[in-house]
Design an enzyme around this catalytic site. Structure first.
Site, PDB file in Angstrom:
ATOM      1  CB  CYS A   1     -26.029  -0.674 -13.071  1.00  0.00           C
ATOM      2  SG  CYS A   1     -26.786  -2.294 -13.275  1.00  0.00           S
TER       3      CYS A   1
ATOM      4  CG  ASP B   1       2.774   3.126   2.405  1.00  0.00           C
ATOM      5  OD1 ASP B   1       3.304   4.251   2.458  1.00  0.00           O
ATOM      6  OD2 ASP B   1       3.330   2.096   2.813  1.00  0.00           O
TER       7      ASP B   1
ATOM      8  CG  ASP C   1       5.028  -1.824   4.383  1.00  0.00           C
ATOM      9  OD1 ASP C   1       5.287  -0.628   4.150  1.00  0.00           O
ATOM     10  OD2 ASP C   1       5.363  -2.398   5.429  1.00  0.00           O
TER      11      ASP C   1
ATOM     12  CG  ASP D   1       6.640   3.148   2.489  1.00  0.00           C
ATOM     13  OD1 ASP D   1       6.875   4.276   2.946  1.00  0.00           O
ATOM     14  OD2 ASP D   1       6.557   2.125   3.187  1.00  0.00           O
TER      15      ASP D   1
ATOM     16  CB  CYS E   1     -24.201  -4.722 -16.363  1.00  0.00           C
ATOM     17  SG  CYS E   1     -25.607  -3.666 -16.771  1.00  0.00           S
TER      18      CYS E   1
END
Length: 716
Positions: free
Chosen positions: A6, A606, A602, A398, A3
């Site tokens: 933390c 990248d 892709d 890209d 959570c």
């Protein structure tokens, strides 16, 4: 970690320590970045502080550990659900007769101190660390519901509501399971990057080849790499020439010709020639390791919504506890009510304030939105993307594999009309070209052979074939010399290219790669190849512009090729001849101007830019690392999904905001009612069991509102 509290617990433990300059703990990836002075503190001492805060620090998490954690979280959900069924049967239907309360007590006790134990541990460490996490409130809520029920069962005459405690544990455990599963997927990207490295290397020792683990290679070692092998190190070629597939680094599908003196990068692939490489970089200094480090740093940074959640959670819990105490004091001491009356009202406040509705507001909307996205080939991976997607100003694309198809294709066949001998048509020229290219594994050669196959051209055999990296292929065809390659190969053989000079100039402007075909030193013609633009790229860019975003294209290719591609799809801004680390820097530069930046890519190259961007969008047909680094993954290889992702993201964010409003509205109205605000007027106090039911109904209302998002599927 489980959570936002933390995060605060660990940060509050580390920040005051001498030598600590900055701390950024990320809940989503369960990781952190700590900047420190090595003269004052070291990693071991930092780890000791994390342990003192109640957490286990690790250098890295193995995939097996992640899978075990996910299975464990799932099993706790199943266990809690199975135990909850007879408890509900006992409470609502009195299914066990006079023993119903006792059966419910036994089952609820088991759940309380097994599945619920994690909340007590979290609350303990949170309070010891000087912060108040959601675990504190959950622990108090389930303890109050369970404790009051125990009192009612054995000591006082009152209502029992064991089901409230059990259902609270079940709901929150289910949320933890979803979080654990999401984090497991997020952490695998870096491991996949590291798996690209070669395991073995062939080094030259006193004139003899010796195979060793790649990790044992040192700087200045001479490494031998044969055709088809992966290059194990970053280095410089000292002997040989070849074409090297650098798509892992540059994203470009066409191999780069390498000769003596050129640099090569580890994890790239030697396609054709025999190479001797002098090692220049190893370990953390290699290009691949730098990419890994950039992705780690970008992922460890926090999204604005997470910082906001951290602040809210740290104030919400003490506020609710304070309201519960004030409620008891006002009724018992000021209002002179009975202890049971004040205690009941205080428990009702704790139970009705349990942050289930707030906790479900975002994940349920994301689950529904993600489900709609998956039906349409769009995957949202992070909650932060829903906030950031609506604020984007710039979208960076890209080129290779994103705007273009990512593989060379024959785009033109030019017959040398000045030499109308054996070749008269385009198919004739393609027949000669395919005959020689059938013996090569170069992507350009494969594209030529593929084109001939599409046209059903019969490819005849050749002999005495010889491929030279950086030049082309020479062979014997019907007893005569047939060549296909670049202008260097033709010049070396004395082939006159002047008859096609205009065509060469035109194709060069268009960014096409040219293969010249000669037969017995006479030019037959030219095969022009290019990485072609995806069919719907221009339409997608136009729709993105209509959403109010500006666009930019990045490419490792030369400027002429990049600008030609950008012009075809309607992108005016282009940055070409760029390296992976520079892509991430371009994103940073725009962010430093106060802009929100999205990145569409892709390739592995990248990954740093995708991680650095405010919203990373990965093309599903690309590398796994890109997909796991991105915030949005387009499952289909369709650029139109970029625009759909933006619209769906904005709609999902709208639903999240509605959920948060109703969750906060519920608490704003529910807490005063639970505290007894209506009692002076109606002489009715909200009982804890009804407060628990109201809490459950608030969660149901949030989920129902999220499910209404399904109606948007048709509009997508």
């Amino acid at each position: 970690m489980h959570c936002a509290g933390c995060v605060l617990t660990i940060e509050n433990k580390l920040k005051p320590a001498p030598g600590i300059k900055s701390v950024h703990i990320n809940l989503a990836t369960e990781s952190g970045v700590v900047e420190y002075d090595t003269e004052l503190i070291n990693k071991n001492k930092i780890f000791q502080l994390v342990r003192a805060a109640g957490y286990t620090p690790k250098d890295k998490i193995e995939r097996e550990e992640e899978e075990i954690a996910t299975r464990r979280a799932r099993n706790w959900v199943i266990f809690s659900f199975i135990m909850a069924l007879p408890v509900i049967y006992s409470m609502y239907f009195k299914g066990f007769g006079v023993f119903s309360n006792y059966v419910a007590f036994v089952l609820a006790t088991i759940v309380q101190f097994s599945a619920g134990l994690i909340f007590y541990k979290g609350a303990y460490h949170s309070l010891r660390g000087g912060s108040a996490s959601m675990d504190v409130l959950v622990a108090m809520g389930i303890s109050a519901a369970y404790g009051y029920s125990v009192l009612s069962t054995f000591f006082i005459q009152g209502q029992v509501f064991y089901e409230t405690a059990v259902l609270l544990i079940l709901f929150i455990r289910f949320g933890k399971f979803l979080e654990t599963r999401a984090r497991g997927r997020a952490s695998q990207a870096l491991k996949k990057l590291l798996q690209l490295q070669a395991d073995k290397a062939r080094i030259l020792v006193k004139g003899e080849e010796r195979e060793v683990p790649a990790s044992q290679v040192v700087v200045n070692d001479i490494v031998i790499v044969k055709p088809g092998e992966k290059i194990p190190v970053d280095g410089v070629i000292v002997e040989g020439e070849s074409s090297v597939d650098e798509s892992m680094i540059t994203g470009e599908s066409i191999p780069v010709e390498k000769v003596k003196g050129d640099t090569v990068t580890g994890a790239t692939i030697n396609k054709s020639g025999f190479l001797k490489i002098r090692t220049t970089k190893i370990g953390k200094d290699t290009v691949l390791s730098q990419i890994v480090r950039m992705v780690e740093e970008a992922q460890a940074d926090k999204a604005p919504v997470q910082r906001f959640a951290d602040r809210v959670s740290n104030r919400f819990v003490p506020a609710v506890v304070g309201i519960a105490l004030i409620t008891f004091i006002l009724w018992f001491f000021v209002g002179k009510s009975s202890f049971l009356f004040g205690f009941t009202a205080a428990i009702a406040v704790l139970v009705i304030s349990c942050p289930c509705a707030l906790g479900l507001a975002t994940p349920t909307a994301i689950m529904v939105g993600s489900g709609i996205g998956l039906k349409n080939g769009i995957l949202f991976k992070k909650a932060s993307v829903l906030e950031n997607v609506s604020k984007l100003n710039v979208l960076i694309f890209d080129k290779t594999g994103t705007i273009t198809k990512g593989m060379p294709e024959v785009v033109d066949i030019i017959v040398n009309k000045a030499n109308p001998g054996v070749v008269k048509t385009e198919d004739d020229l393609l027949k000669f070209a395919a005959a020689v290219e059938q013996v090569s594994t170069h992507p350009l050669a494969e594209a030529v052979a593929r084109k001939a196959k599409e046209k059903n051209i019969k490819i005849e055999p050749v002999s005495e074939s010889r491929e030279r990296g950086g030049f082309g292929v020479t062979c014997k065809y019907n007893g005569k010399v047939l060549r296909i390659g670049n202008a260097r190969l033709m010049d070396e053989a004395g082939v006159d290219l002047s008859a096609v000079s205009e065509e060469v100039e035109s194709s060069t402007v268009e960014g096409e790669t040219l293969l010249f075909v000669s037969y017995e030193n006479e030019l037959l013609g030219i095969i022009a190849l290019a990485d072609t633009v995806k069919s719907n790229a221009r339409e997608a860019i136009e729709k993105i512009h209509k959403l109010g975003l500006s666009t930019l294209m990045l490419s490792g290719d030369n400027k002429k090729v990049a600008r030609a591609i950008a012009k075809k799809v309607g992108i005016s801004d282009v940055v070409a001849e760029i390296l992976p680390q520079d892509k991430a820097n371009v994103v940073k530069q725009h962010q430093q101007q106060g802009l929100k930046v999205g990145m569409v890519g892709d390739g592995i190259n990248d990954a740093p830019a995708l991680a650095q961007s405010d919203v990373g969008i990965a093309i599903g047909s690309g590398a796994d690392v890109a997909k796991e680094t991105g915030d949005i993954v387009l499952v289909k290889d369709d650029l139109m999904d970029v625009e759909r992702a933006f619209r769906l993201g904005r709609q999902t964010l709208r639903k999240v905001k509605q959920n948060l409003f109703w969750a906060l509205f519920y608490n704003s109205v529910g807490v005063p009612i639970a505290a007894g605000a209506l009692y002076p007027f109606f002489h009715t106090l909200l009982k804890p069991e009804w407060a628990g039911l109201a809490m459950a109904l608030s969660s149901v209302s949030v989920v129902t509102n999220s499910l209404l998002l399904n109606r948007y599927n048709k509009k997508l």
